[in-house]
Motif scaffolding. Sequence first.
Motif, PDB file in Angstrom:
ATOM      1  N   ASP A 116      38.399  41.909  41.721  1.00 45.06           N
ATOM      2  CA  ASP A 116      37.750  41.531  42.974  1.00 45.06           C
ATOM      3  C   ASP A 116      36.928  42.680  43.556  1.00 45.06           C
ATOM      4  OD1 ASP A 116      39.038  38.817  43.415  1.00 45.06           O
ATOM      5  OD2 ASP A 116      40.800  40.097  43.222  1.00 45.06           O
ATOM      6  N   PRO A 147      34.712  35.807  40.760  1.00 43.15           N
ATOM      7  CA  PRO A 147      33.867  35.146  41.756  1.00 43.15           C
ATOM      8  C   PRO A 147      34.084  35.764  43.143  1.00 43.15           C
ATOM      9  CG  PRO A 147      34.922  33.525  40.328  1.00 43.15           C
ATOM     10  CD  PRO A 147      35.515  34.851  39.973  1.00 43.15           C
ATOM     11  N   ASN A 148      33.009  35.986  43.857  1.00 46.93           N
ATOM     12  CA  ASN A 148      33.040  36.625  45.185  1.00 46.93           C
ATOM     13  C   ASN A 148      33.508  38.084  45.137  1.00 46.93           C
ATOM     14  OD1 ASN A 148      32.228  34.193  46.538  1.00 46.93           O
ATOM     15  ND2 ASN A 148      34.328  33.451  46.263  1.00 46.93           N
ATOM     16  N   GLN A 150      33.109  42.323  44.421  1.00 45.44           N
ATOM     17  CA  GLN A 150      32.192  43.317  44.987  1.00 45.44           C
ATOM     18  C   GLN A 150      32.310  44.643  44.246  1.00 45.44           C
ATOM     19  OE1 GLN A 150      33.411  44.329  49.006  1.00 45.44           O
ATOM     20  NE2 GLN A 150      35.549  44.666  48.422  1.00 45.44           N
ATOM     21  N   THR A 233      27.065  42.698  45.353  1.00 46.21           N
ATOM     22  CA  THR A 233      27.693  41.426  45.036  1.00 46.21           C
ATOM     23  C   THR A 233      26.750  40.608  44.172  1.00 46.21           C
ATOM     24  OG1 THR A 233      26.844  40.569  47.147  1.00 46.21           O
ATOM     25  CG2 THR A 233      29.165  41.250  47.100  1.00 46.21           C
TER      26      THR A 233
END
Length: 235
Positions: A116, A147-148, A150, A233
């Motif tokens: 993440d 997904p999502n 950073q 991102t």
Amino acid sequence: MADVFGKALQDYHQGKYTEDITTYSSLDEKDSIPLPYLFRDYDQMPILERKALALAKGRVLDIGCCAGVHSLYLQKKGMDVTGLDSSAGVITVCKERGLKSTVNSSIEDFKGDSFDTLLLLMNGIGLAGTLDNLSSFLQHLASLLRPNGQILLDSSDIIYMFDQDEDGGYWIPDSGKYYGEVTFTLEYKKQKSIPFEWLYLDYNTLFNACLSNGLVCELVSSGEHYDYLARLTKK
């Protein structure tokens, strides 16, 4: 290849601190990396690093984890964090300091997992080496994101190291290379590393590289000396 960082960190960790790492760069500068600083606690971290740690979320990969100061801080907060470093000696120190999850690998060779948050602190984007390699480096980092997810990185614009004329312009040698590409050699206890490329990246160049590679680049914070923290991102 001499594991200069690994040897130095192991000596310090074992109470055998007698000297720092000496650095030689293509900018004709001799400098040093103080070993105690690599073992700093949260209160000694620059504000940009603290902001990055505050933004870290989910499963975290600390790339170029060094002595594990960022990883250990997040681990103590109960986060799932893995420290990655190409130095076997560095990873040994991280394990001995209590870091539960480690990987001894270069980031380029690390595949098949996802996170993440990717942390690249202490100018971690420098691992890209050269501007020509930046696109493939960013694409590889993006491939490790959930997904999502950073990427949190800090860097410095080293334009200030060059002479300035009366109009405010800078005299940059016409070497055909981007001015932020620097070649380093490290030395510790008379052992030298092989020379390696390191990239200092101004924010606009990073922003444009992200744009070209399907990434959104956000300036989180600027430091007091041409340094900044950015958040990347996927679009």
